[in-house]
Scaffold this motif. Structure first.
Motif, PDB file in Angstrom:
ATOM      1  N   LEU A 110      36.431  35.635  44.543  1.00  0.00           N
ATOM      2  CA  LEU A 110      37.322  35.309  43.427  1.00  0.00           C
ATOM      3  C   LEU A 110      38.074  36.546  42.942  1.00  0.00           C
ATOM      4  N   CYS A 111      37.366  37.663  42.791  1.00  0.00           N
ATOM      5  CA  CYS A 111      37.995  38.907  42.333  1.00  0.00           C
ATOM      6  C   CYS A 111      39.036  39.410  43.323  1.00  0.00           C
ATOM      7  N   TYR A 114      42.067  37.168  43.220  1.00  0.00           N
ATOM      8  CA  TYR A 114      42.863  37.455  42.024  1.00  0.00           C
ATOM      9  C   TYR A 114      43.733  38.693  42.237  1.00  0.00           C
ATOM     10  N   SER A 129      46.260  35.278  35.380  1.00  0.00           N
ATOM     11  CA  SER A 129      44.969  35.615  34.770  1.00  0.00           C
ATOM     12  C   SER A 129      44.310  34.389  34.154  1.00  0.00           C
ATOM     13  N   TYR A 132      42.877  32.395  36.969  1.00  0.00           N
ATOM     14  CA  TYR A 132      41.703  33.084  37.515  1.00  0.00           C
ATOM     15  C   TYR A 132      40.481  32.908  36.622  1.00  0.00           C
ATOM     16  N   SER A 136      37.253  30.769  37.606  1.00  0.00           N
ATOM     17  CA  SER A 136      35.989  31.509  37.701  1.00  0.00           C
ATOM     18  C   SER A 136      34.908  30.863  36.845  1.00  0.00           C
TER      19      SER A 136
END
Length: 184
Positions: A110-111, A114, A129, A132, A136
């Motif tokens: 996920l990071c 992003y 953001s 994301y 998340s």
């Protein structure tokens, strides 16, 4: 079984001490991440052409944090070495450990997604953001051990969206209006 070996046995308890070799692997990862962050902070644009004060350069804080990660990773490595990290075999991975590793992998993906896909490719920062953070929250809830947390009803979706977009707008405004940093 001796007392020295007791601390390395995985009893399936979340609070059980980790084996020394596991700590050594973690130390190597922290040191590598610290080195990568330090290299990135040193190679950042120093904005010298704009007569920026050297103590306010963009890479200063990441560089200091990178040094702290390297030092603390080194402390962890020395501690695990002293505890016999290379003399003891790693215990077989339990189902809980495999599940934990899968969660860490999902969060890392996920990071990375992003940073490499959402940011800087056309979407405004606040929208990228917000998406994301919302995604998340929902994904991590879905991976929870608690069956109640895994249920994603309409209330969970709305709450995740509210938290995600409130966080992204707050971050966007604070950086642009208080720190005067233009977001991508």
């Amino acid at each position: 079984m001796s007392a020295a070996n007791d601390e390395t046995v995985d009893h399936g308890d979340d609070d059980a001490p980790r084996p020394p070799r596991s700590d050594l692997k973690d130390a190597v990862v922290w040191i590598a991440l610290g080195v990568a962050t330090l290299v990135g902070s040193v190679t950042m644009d120093r904005l010298q052409g704009q007569n920026i004060n050297p103590y306010t350069v963009p890479g200063l804080l990441p560089g200091l944090l990178a040094i702290a990660m390297i030092l603390l990773g080194g402390v962890l490595a020395v501690r695990s070495w002293e505890r016999g990290a290379l003399r003891q075999a790693l215990p077989a991975a339990s189902a809980a450990l495999r599940e934990e590793r899968m969660r860490i992998g999902v969060v890392a993906a996920l990071c990375i997604g992003y940073g490499m896909v959402l940011i800087g490719h056309g979407l405004p920062f606040w929208l990228a953001s917000g998406l994301y953070v919302t995604a998340s929250i929902l994904i991590v809830r879905r991976l929870s051990r608690d069956p109640v947390q895994r249920q994603l009803g309409p209330k969970a979706w709305v709450l995740a969206a509210v938290i995600g977009f409130a966080a992204s707008l707050t971050i966007h405004l604070v950086f642009q209006e208080v720190f005067l940093v233009r977001m991508p």
